[in-house]
Design a protein around this motif. Structure first.
Motif, PDB file in Angstrom:
ATOM      1  N   HIS A   1       1.567  -3.709 -11.118  1.00  9.84           N
ATOM      2  CA  HIS A   1       0.264  -3.103 -11.404  1.00  9.84           C
ATOM      3  C   HIS A   1      -0.041  -2.077 -10.319  1.00  9.84           C
ATOM      4  O   HIS A   1       0.086  -2.366  -9.124  1.00  9.84           O
ATOM      5  CB  HIS A   1      -0.837  -4.163 -11.421  1.00  9.84           C
ATOM      6  N   TYR A   2      -0.457  -0.883 -10.722  1.00 12.10           N
ATOM      7  CA  TYR A   2      -0.891   0.154  -9.784  1.00 12.10           C
ATOM      8  C   TYR A   2      -2.401   0.244  -9.883  1.00 12.10           C
ATOM      9  O   TYR A   2      -2.943   0.479 -10.959  1.00 12.10           O
ATOM     10  CB  TYR A   2      -0.267   1.510 -10.127  1.00 12.10           C
ATOM     11  N   LEU A   3      -3.071   0.059  -8.760  1.00 11.20           N
ATOM     12  CA  LEU A   3      -4.520   0.057  -8.744  1.00 11.20           C
ATOM     13  C   LEU A   3      -4.993   1.200  -7.859  1.00 11.20           C
ATOM     14  O   LEU A   3      -4.699   1.228  -6.666  1.00 11.20           O
ATOM     15  CB  LEU A   3      -5.033  -1.291  -8.227  1.00 11.20           C
TER      16      LEU A   3
ATOM     17  N   ARG B   1       0.862  -1.183   0.000  1.00 14.12           N
ATOM     18  CA  ARG B   1       0.000   0.000   0.000  1.00 14.12           C
ATOM     19  C   ARG B   1       0.895   1.228   0.000  1.00 14.12           C
ATOM     20  O   ARG B   1       1.661   1.445   0.918  1.00 14.12           O
ATOM     21  CB  ARG B   1      -0.886   0.016   1.245  1.00 14.12           C
ATOM     22  N   ASP B   2       0.819   1.993  -1.056  1.00 17.82           N
ATOM     23  CA  ASP B   2       1.582   3.240  -1.175  1.00 17.82           C
ATOM     24  C   ASP B   2       0.604   4.300  -1.672  1.00 17.82           C
ATOM     25  O   ASP B   2       0.712   4.766  -2.792  1.00 17.82           O
ATOM     26  CB  ASP B   2       2.760   3.055  -2.119  1.00 17.82           C
ATOM     27  N   GLY B   3      -0.380   4.628  -0.835  1.00 18.48           N
ATOM     28  CA  GLY B   3      -1.481   5.477  -1.288  1.00 18.48           C
ATOM     29  C   GLY B   3      -2.457   4.612  -2.063  1.00 18.48           C
ATOM     30  O   GLY B   3      -3.559   4.340  -1.628  1.00 18.48           O
ATOM     31  N   ASP B   4      -2.046   4.150  -3.225  1.00 16.19           N
ATOM     32  CA  ASP B   4      -2.838   3.216  -4.010  1.00 16.19           C
ATOM     33  C   ASP B   4      -2.367   1.800  -3.682  1.00 16.19           C
ATOM     34  O   ASP B   4      -1.497   1.586  -2.855  1.00 16.19           O
ATOM     35  CB  ASP B   4      -2.667   3.503  -5.500  1.00 16.19           C
ATOM     36  N   LEU B   5      -2.936   0.849  -4.366  1.00 13.82           N
ATOM     37  CA  LEU B   5      -2.545  -0.544  -4.193  1.00 13.82           C
ATOM     38  C   LEU B   5      -1.501  -0.873  -5.252  1.00 13.82           C
ATOM     39  O   LEU B   5      -1.719  -0.653  -6.440  1.00 13.82           O
ATOM     40  CB  LEU B   5      -3.771  -1.440  -4.357  1.00 13.82           C
ATOM     41  N   VAL B   6      -0.356  -1.376  -4.813  1.00 14.40           N
ATOM     42  CA  VAL B   6       0.715  -1.758  -5.735  1.00 14.40           C
ATOM     43  C   VAL B   6       0.828  -3.274  -5.680  1.00 14.40           C
ATOM     44  O   VAL B   6       1.085  -3.852  -4.619  1.00 14.40           O
ATOM     45  CB  VAL B   6       2.058  -1.106  -5.352  1.00 14.40           C
ATOM     46  N   VAL B   7       0.589  -3.929  -6.824  1.00 12.16           N
ATOM     47  CA  VAL B   7       0.619  -5.381  -6.906  1.00 12.16           C
ATOM     48  C   VAL B   7       1.742  -5.775  -7.860  1.00 12.16           C
ATOM     49  O   VAL B   7       1.738  -5.373  -9.022  1.00 12.16           O
ATOM     50  CB  VAL B   7      -0.733  -5.936  -7.409  1.00 12.16           C
ATOM     51  N   THR B   8       2.699  -6.541  -7.366  1.00  8.67           N
ATOM     52  CA  THR B   8       3.796  -7.031  -8.191  1.00  8.67           C
ATOM     53  C   THR B   8       3.637  -8.543  -8.297  1.00  8.67           C
ATOM     54  O   THR B   8       3.557  -9.236  -7.278  1.00  8.67           O
ATOM     55  CB  THR B   8       5.158  -6.689  -7.558  1.00  8.67           C
ATOM     56  N   CYS B   9       3.591  -9.043  -9.533  1.00  4.36           N
ATOM     57  CA  CYS B   9       3.331 -10.469  -9.756  1.00  4.36           C
ATOM     58  C   CYS B   9       4.438 -11.098 -10.583  1.00  4.36           C
ATOM     59  O   CYS B   9       5.025 -10.455 -11.456  1.00  4.36           O
ATOM     60  CB  CYS B   9       2.004 -10.666 -10.485  1.00  4.36           C
ATOM     61  N   LYS B  10       4.673 -12.368 -10.310  1.00  3.73           N
ATOM     62  CA  LYS B  10       5.621 -13.160 -11.092  1.00  3.73           C
ATOM     63  C   LYS B  10       4.811 -13.994 -12.065  1.00  3.73           C
ATOM     64  O   LYS B  10       4.001 -14.817 -11.663  1.00  3.73           O
ATOM     65  CB  LYS B  10       6.451 -14.050 -10.167  1.00  3.73           C
TER      66      LYS B  10
END
Length: 135
Positions: free
Chosen positions: A90-92, A72-81
């Motif tokens: 992905h920035y959500l 969580r960095d303000g928005d949702l940051v999703v890093t996937c392999k």
């Protein structure tokens, strides 16, 4: 007599300090398992489904599935392999009417007795790119 009393007081204070330090390290099994699952997820070992929902319309706005780490960095940051050398970030965007749910899709084996620590030599001694040109 005064010396014995001071020694007893000092010993009591020392004993309290040791007891407080020992109790600080105590944690519940659930908390330790949660920490170890988070460590596993940050190393892309946990299969997750992340779904964003509009809380007003109940519509699904996005979904991400895979071996993903969440921040969580303000928005949702999703890093996937996605593969051996294939990572995607992905920035959500989240707002007051958009929320997300992250579900772990399969169980993993983690210890409730030991902290999981991962050391990666490549992070300690980072690689570098050398660019040489003529002048």
């Amino acid at each position: 007599m005064i010396r014995k009393t001071r020694t007893k007081i000092a010993a009591a204070i020392l004993a309290l300090g040791v007891a407080a330090a020992a109790l600080t390290g105590c944690t519940s099994d659930a908390k330790k398992a949660s920490e170890n699952i988070s460590t596993a997820a940050d190393n892309f070992e946990v299969q997750r489904l992340i779904v964003g929902i509009n809380a007003i319309t109940d519509k699904v706005l996005f979904s991400v599935e895979g071996r993903c780490s969440i921040a969580r960095d303000g928005d949702l940051v999703v890093t996937c392999k996605h593969g051996e050398n294939d990572y995607r970030k992905h920035y959500l965007g989240l707002s007051d009417n958009v929320t997300f749910i992250s579900t772990q899709l399969e169980g993993i084996d983690v210890s409730v007795y030991h902290t999981r620590i991962i050391l990666k030599p490549e992070n300690i001694l980072p690689g570098f790119d050398l660019s040489v040109g003529r002048q």
